[in-house]
Motif scaffolding. Structure first.
Motif, PDB file in Angstrom:
ATOM      1  N   GLY A 225       0.819  -1.217   0.000  1.00 36.01           N
ATOM      2  CA  GLY A 225       0.000   0.000   0.000  1.00 36.01           C
ATOM      3  C   GLY A 225       0.844   1.254   0.000  1.00 36.01           C
ATOM      4  N   LEU A 226       1.881   1.284   0.833  1.00 38.54           N
ATOM      5  CA  LEU A 226       2.772   2.443   0.862  1.00 38.54           C
ATOM      6  C   LEU A 226       3.470   2.615  -0.483  1.00 38.54           C
ATOM      7  N   ALA A 227       3.938   1.520  -1.064  1.00 39.11           N
ATOM      8  CA  ALA A 227       4.601   1.599  -2.362  1.00 39.11           C
ATOM      9  C   ALA A 227       3.665   2.169  -3.427  1.00 39.11           C
ATOM     10  N   ALA A 228       2.417   1.717  -3.429  1.00 33.58           N
ATOM     11  CA  ALA A 228       1.446   2.220  -4.401  1.00 33.58           C
ATOM     12  C   ALA A 228       1.211   3.720  -4.213  1.00 33.58           C
ATOM     13  N   LEU A 229       1.132   4.167  -2.970  1.00 37.88           N
ATOM     14  CA  LEU A 229       0.943   5.599  -2.705  1.00 37.88           C
ATOM     15  C   LEU A 229       2.152   6.421  -3.153  1.00 37.88           C
ATOM     16  N   LEU A 230       3.338   5.850  -2.983  1.00 37.66           N
ATOM     17  CA  LEU A 230       4.564   6.569  -3.358  1.00 37.66           C
ATOM     18  C   LEU A 230       4.814   6.569  -4.863  1.00 37.66           C
ATOM     19  N   VAL A 231       4.430   5.501  -5.533  1.00 34.97           N
ATOM     20  CA  VAL A 231       4.715   5.385  -6.971  1.00 34.97           C
ATOM     21  C   VAL A 231       3.631   6.053  -7.820  1.00 34.97           C
ATOM     22  N   ASP A 232       2.378   5.779  -7.506  1.00 33.35           N
ATOM     23  CA  ASP A 232       1.286   6.252  -8.358  1.00 33.35           C
ATOM     24  C   ASP A 232       0.272   7.132  -7.636  1.00 33.35           C
ATOM     25  N   GLY A 233       0.397   7.266  -6.343  1.00 27.05           N
ATOM     26  CA  GLY A 233      -0.627   7.952  -5.572  1.00 27.05           C
ATOM     27  C   GLY A 233      -0.235   9.344  -5.122  1.00 27.05           C
ATOM     28  N   PRO A 234      -0.932   9.840  -4.134  1.00 30.89           N
ATOM     29  CA  PRO A 234      -0.751  11.217  -3.680  1.00 30.89           C
ATOM     30  C   PRO A 234       0.589  11.489  -3.006  1.00 30.89           C
TER      31      PRO A 234
ATOM     32  N   ALA B  37      12.943  12.591  -1.535  1.00 28.67           N
ATOM     33  CA  ALA B  37      13.551  11.317  -1.144  1.00 28.67           C
ATOM     34  C   ALA B  37      13.755  11.219   0.358  1.00 28.67           C
ATOM     35  N   GLY B  38      14.147  12.305   0.993  1.00 24.78           N
ATOM     36  CA  GLY B  38      14.351  12.299   2.435  1.00 24.78           C
ATOM     37  C   GLY B  38      13.060  12.016   3.188  1.00 24.78           C
ATOM     38  N   GLN B  39      11.969  12.558   2.702  1.00 27.74           N
ATOM     39  CA  GLN B  39      10.671  12.312   3.344  1.00 27.74           C
ATOM     40  C   GLN B  39      10.261  10.851   3.169  1.00 27.74           C
ATOM     41  N   VAL B  40      10.539  10.287   2.003  1.00 28.90           N
ATOM     42  CA  VAL B  40      10.190   8.893   1.745  1.00 28.90           C
ATOM     43  C   VAL B  40      10.989   7.989   2.675  1.00 28.90           C
ATOM     44  N   ARG B  41      12.273   8.233   2.807  1.00 26.52           N
ATOM     45  CA  ARG B  41      13.109   7.400   3.688  1.00 26.52           C
ATOM     46  C   ARG B  41      12.656   7.510   5.135  1.00 26.52           C
TER      47      ARG B  41
END
Length: 72
Positions: A52-61, A67-71
């Motif tokens: 779910g997190l990956a989907a939000l990061l790749v295609d979602g909001p 990159a720092g926020q994602v990590r």
């Protein structure tokens, strides 16, 4: 679950990512880090949360996060 354990998805060690996750959770339960009562089915919760997190990061909001926020 059969598709998650197909040999075609296995890596060099002969285990699929889903099986490796299950192995890691088993080790956590055996060591007492994960309460054994919470172990059954934990791989489904972990897998779905990461997917779910990956989907939000790749295609979602969340796709516009730095990159720092994602990590974090």
């Amino acid at each position: 679950m059969a598709q998650a354990e197909e040999s075609t998805a296995a890596g060099p060690a002969g285990r699929t990512p889903f099986q490796i996750l299950g192995d890691a959770l088993d080790t956590l339960a055996e060591s007492g880090t994960l309460d054994e009562a919470r172990r059954p089915g934990a791989e489904f919760l972990a897998w779905s949360a990461v997917h779910g997190l990956a989907a939000l990061l790749v295609d979602g909001p969340l796709r516009g996060l730095a990159a720092g926020q994602v990590r974090a």
